[in-house]
Design a protein around this motif. Structure first.
Motif, PDB file in Angstrom:
ATOM      1  N   ALA A   1       0.502   5.582   0.107  1.00 54.89           N
ATOM      2  CA  ALA A   1      -0.413   6.702   0.299  1.00 54.89           C
ATOM      3  C   ALA A   1       0.341   8.011   0.121  1.00 54.89           C
ATOM      4  O   ALA A   1       1.481   8.145   0.544  1.00 54.89           O
ATOM      5  CB  ALA A   1      -1.041   6.644   1.685  1.00 54.89           C
TER       6      ALA A   1
ATOM      7  N   GLN B   1      -7.958   2.683  -9.066  1.00 54.96           N
ATOM      8  CA  GLN B   1      -8.230   4.074  -8.709  1.00 54.96           C
ATOM      9  C   GLN B   1      -7.561   5.019  -9.688  1.00 54.96           C
ATOM     10  O   GLN B   1      -6.424   4.791 -10.101  1.00 54.96           O
ATOM     11  CB  GLN B   1      -7.706   4.368  -7.294  1.00 54.96           C
ATOM     12  CG  GLN B   1      -8.393   3.567  -6.222  1.00 54.96           C
ATOM     13  CD  GLN B   1      -9.853   3.941  -6.080  1.00 54.96           C
ATOM     14  OE1 GLN B   1     -10.201   5.106  -6.050  1.00 54.96           O
ATOM     15  NE2 GLN B   1     -10.711   2.941  -6.005  1.00 54.96           N
TER      16      GLN B   1
ATOM     17  N   MET C   1       0.843  -1.159   0.000  1.00 52.01           N
ATOM     18  CA  MET C   1       0.000   0.000   0.000  1.00 52.01           C
ATOM     19  C   MET C   1       0.899   1.236   0.000  1.00 52.01           C
ATOM     20  O   MET C   1       1.913   1.269   0.689  1.00 52.01           O
ATOM     21  CB  MET C   1      -0.902   0.007   1.229  1.00 52.01           C
ATOM     22  CG  MET C   1      -1.789   1.225   1.263  1.00 52.01           C
ATOM     23  SD  MET C   1      -2.808   1.416   2.736  1.00 52.01           S
ATOM     24  CE  MET C   1      -3.612  -0.126   2.852  1.00 52.01           C
TER      25      MET C   1
ATOM     26  N   TYR D   1      -5.662   8.370 -10.256  1.00 48.71           N
ATOM     27  CA  TYR D   1      -4.901   9.291  -9.430  1.00 48.71           C
ATOM     28  C   TYR D   1      -3.866  10.007 -10.282  1.00 48.71           C
ATOM     29  O   TYR D   1      -3.548   9.584 -11.382  1.00 48.71           O
ATOM     30  CB  TYR D   1      -4.224   8.553  -8.264  1.00 48.71           C
ATOM     31  CG  TYR D   1      -3.210   7.521  -8.691  1.00 48.71           C
ATOM     32  CD1 TYR D   1      -1.855   7.842  -8.762  1.00 48.71           C
ATOM     33  CD2 TYR D   1      -3.587   6.232  -9.022  1.00 48.71           C
ATOM     34  CE1 TYR D   1      -0.920   6.904  -9.156  1.00 48.71           C
ATOM     35  CE2 TYR D   1      -2.660   5.285  -9.412  1.00 48.71           C
ATOM     36  CZ  TYR D   1      -1.326   5.624  -9.474  1.00 48.71           C
ATOM     37  OH  TYR D   1      -0.402   4.704  -9.865  1.00 48.71           O
TER      38      TYR D   1
ATOM     39  N   TRP E   1      -0.527  12.286   0.455  1.00 50.25           N
ATOM     40  CA  TRP E   1      -1.510  13.290   0.828  1.00 50.25           C
ATOM     41  C   TRP E   1      -1.441  14.450  -0.149  1.00 50.25           C
ATOM     42  O   TRP E   1      -0.653  14.439  -1.084  1.00 50.25           O
ATOM     43  CB  TRP E   1      -1.249  13.737   2.260  1.00 50.25           C
ATOM     44  CG  TRP E   1      -1.795  12.748   3.239  1.00 50.25           C
ATOM     45  CD1 TRP E   1      -2.963  12.855   3.925  1.00 50.25           C
ATOM     46  CD2 TRP E   1      -1.232  11.489   3.608  1.00 50.25           C
ATOM     47  NE1 TRP E   1      -3.162  11.742   4.707  1.00 50.25           N
ATOM     48  CE2 TRP E   1      -2.108  10.887   4.536  1.00 50.25           C
ATOM     49  CE3 TRP E   1      -0.084  10.791   3.260  1.00 50.25           C
ATOM     50  CZ2 TRP E   1      -1.870   9.656   5.107  1.00 50.25           C
ATOM     51  CZ3 TRP E   1       0.158   9.558   3.827  1.00 50.25           C
ATOM     52  CH2 TRP E   1      -0.734   9.004   4.740  1.00 50.25           C
TER      53      TRP E   1
ATOM     54  N   ASN F   1      -2.206  -1.320  -8.539  1.00 57.60           N
ATOM     55  CA  ASN F   1      -3.409  -0.494  -8.478  1.00 57.60           C
ATOM     56  C   ASN F   1      -4.643  -1.400  -8.466  1.00 57.60           C
ATOM     57  O   ASN F   1      -5.524  -1.330  -9.318  1.00 57.60           O
ATOM     58  CB  ASN F   1      -3.466   0.521  -9.620  1.00 57.60           C
ATOM     59  CG  ASN F   1      -4.511   1.591  -9.417  1.00 57.60           C
ATOM     60  OD1 ASN F   1      -5.151   1.664  -8.385  1.00 57.60           O
ATOM     61  ND2 ASN F   1      -4.695   2.424 -10.426  1.00 57.60           N
TER      62      ASN F   1
ATOM     63  N   GLY G   1      -4.447  13.916  -2.797  1.00 54.77           N
ATOM     64  CA  GLY G   1      -3.809  12.699  -2.308  1.00 54.77           C
ATOM     65  C   GLY G   1      -4.483  11.454  -2.865  1.00 54.77           C
ATOM     66  O   GLY G   1      -5.568  11.518  -3.447  1.00 54.77           O
ATOM     67  N   TYR G   2      -3.842  10.319  -2.667  1.00 51.11           N
ATOM     68  CA  TYR G   2      -4.411   9.054  -3.138  1.00 51.11           C
ATOM     69  C   TYR G   2      -3.811   7.895  -2.357  1.00 51.11           C
ATOM     70  O   TYR G   2      -2.779   8.032  -1.695  1.00 51.11           O
ATOM     71  CB  TYR G   2      -4.165   8.858  -4.638  1.00 51.11           C
ATOM     72  CG  TYR G   2      -2.707   8.724  -5.034  1.00 51.11           C
ATOM     73  CD1 TYR G   2      -2.106   7.470  -5.142  1.00 51.11           C
ATOM     74  CD2 TYR G   2      -1.925   9.844  -5.296  1.00 51.11           C
ATOM     75  CE1 TYR G   2      -0.775   7.345  -5.503  1.00 51.11           C
ATOM     76  CE2 TYR G   2      -0.598   9.725  -5.665  1.00 51.11           C
ATOM     77  CZ  TYR G   2      -0.027   8.474  -5.765  1.00 51.11           C
ATOM     78  OH  TYR G   2       1.291   8.353  -6.118  1.00 51.11           O
ATOM     79  N   VAL G   3      -4.458   6.762  -2.442  1.00 55.21           N
ATOM     80  CA  VAL G   3      -3.968   5.516  -1.863  1.00 55.21           C
ATOM     81  C   VAL G   3      -3.934   4.489  -2.981  1.00 55.21           C
ATOM     82  O   VAL G   3      -4.914   4.309  -3.697  1.00 55.21           O
ATOM     83  CB  VAL G   3      -4.867   5.015  -0.712  1.00 55.21           C
ATOM     84  CG1 VAL G   3      -4.411   3.651  -0.221  1.00 55.21           C
ATOM     85  CG2 VAL G   3      -4.884   6.024   0.428  1.00 55.21           C
ATOM     86  N   GLN G   4      -2.798   3.830  -3.130  1.00 49.91           N
ATOM     87  CA  GLN G   4      -2.660   2.773  -4.139  1.00 49.91           C
ATOM     88  C   GLN G   4      -2.392   1.464  -3.416  1.00 49.91           C
ATOM     89  O   GLN G   4      -1.492   1.374  -2.584  1.00 49.91           O
ATOM     90  CB  GLN G   4      -1.506   3.081  -5.086  1.00 49.91           C
ATOM     91  CG  GLN G   4      -1.261   1.978  -6.099  1.00 49.91           C
ATOM     92  CD  GLN G   4      -0.068   2.263  -6.982  1.00 49.91           C
ATOM     93  OE1 GLN G   4       0.182   3.399  -7.345  1.00 49.91           O
ATOM     94  NE2 GLN G   4       0.666   1.227  -7.313  1.00 49.91           N
ATOM     95  N   VAL G   5      -3.182   0.457  -3.741  1.00 48.03           N
ATOM     96  CA  VAL G   5      -3.033  -0.866  -3.131  1.00 48.03           C
ATOM     97  C   VAL G   5      -2.546  -1.830  -4.205  1.00 48.03           C
ATOM     98  O   VAL G   5      -3.126  -1.914  -5.283  1.00 48.03           O
ATOM     99  CB  VAL G   5      -4.371  -1.357  -2.525  1.00 48.03           C
ATOM    100  CG1 VAL G   5      -4.223  -2.756  -1.959  1.00 48.03           C
ATOM    101  CG2 VAL G   5      -4.856  -0.390  -1.462  1.00 48.03           C
TER     102      VAL G   5
END
Length: 100
Positions: free
Chosen positions: A3, A50, A1, A52, A5, A46, A19-23
């Motif tokens: 992240a 998502q 993961m 981003y 901001w 990803n 910001g974004y979160v990539q898993v």
């Protein structure tokens, strides 16, 4: 993961990128097949697809012309690999032909 901001889009701080979160996810499977060690891997980048903003390119490195480009991150990416190895361990011995 991973992240990130809210961050500045350029050196002048004239705009911000959200910001974004990539898993990401990965799995591997090992198996012996006819004396060969078979390894298969699956990588998912990803995972939740998502959208981003990966980065911004506000100037061209070759010319001082501002471009104000914002680069989107890649969508869901699937990478599969298959690797084989022999299960036998071989020892190589070198003789010293010139030794007294």
């Amino acid at each position: 993961m991973f992240a990130a901001w809210l961050w500045q889009g350029n050196a002048q701080n004239s705009f911000q990128l959200p910001g974004y979160v990539q898993v990401d996810a990965a799995a591997a499977y090992h198996r012996q097949v006819s004396g060969l060690r078979l390894i298969t891997r699956l990588n998912l980048i990803n995972l939740f697809d998502q959208q981003y903003f990966e980065s911004s390119n506000t100037t061209d490195f070759l010319t001082p012309i501002p471009r104000l480009g914002i680069i989107l991150g890649p969508p869901l990416t699937v990478i599969e690999s298959i690797q084989t190895r022999t299960s036998r361990v071989r020892t190589l011995r070198f003789s010293d032909a010139g030794a007294p």
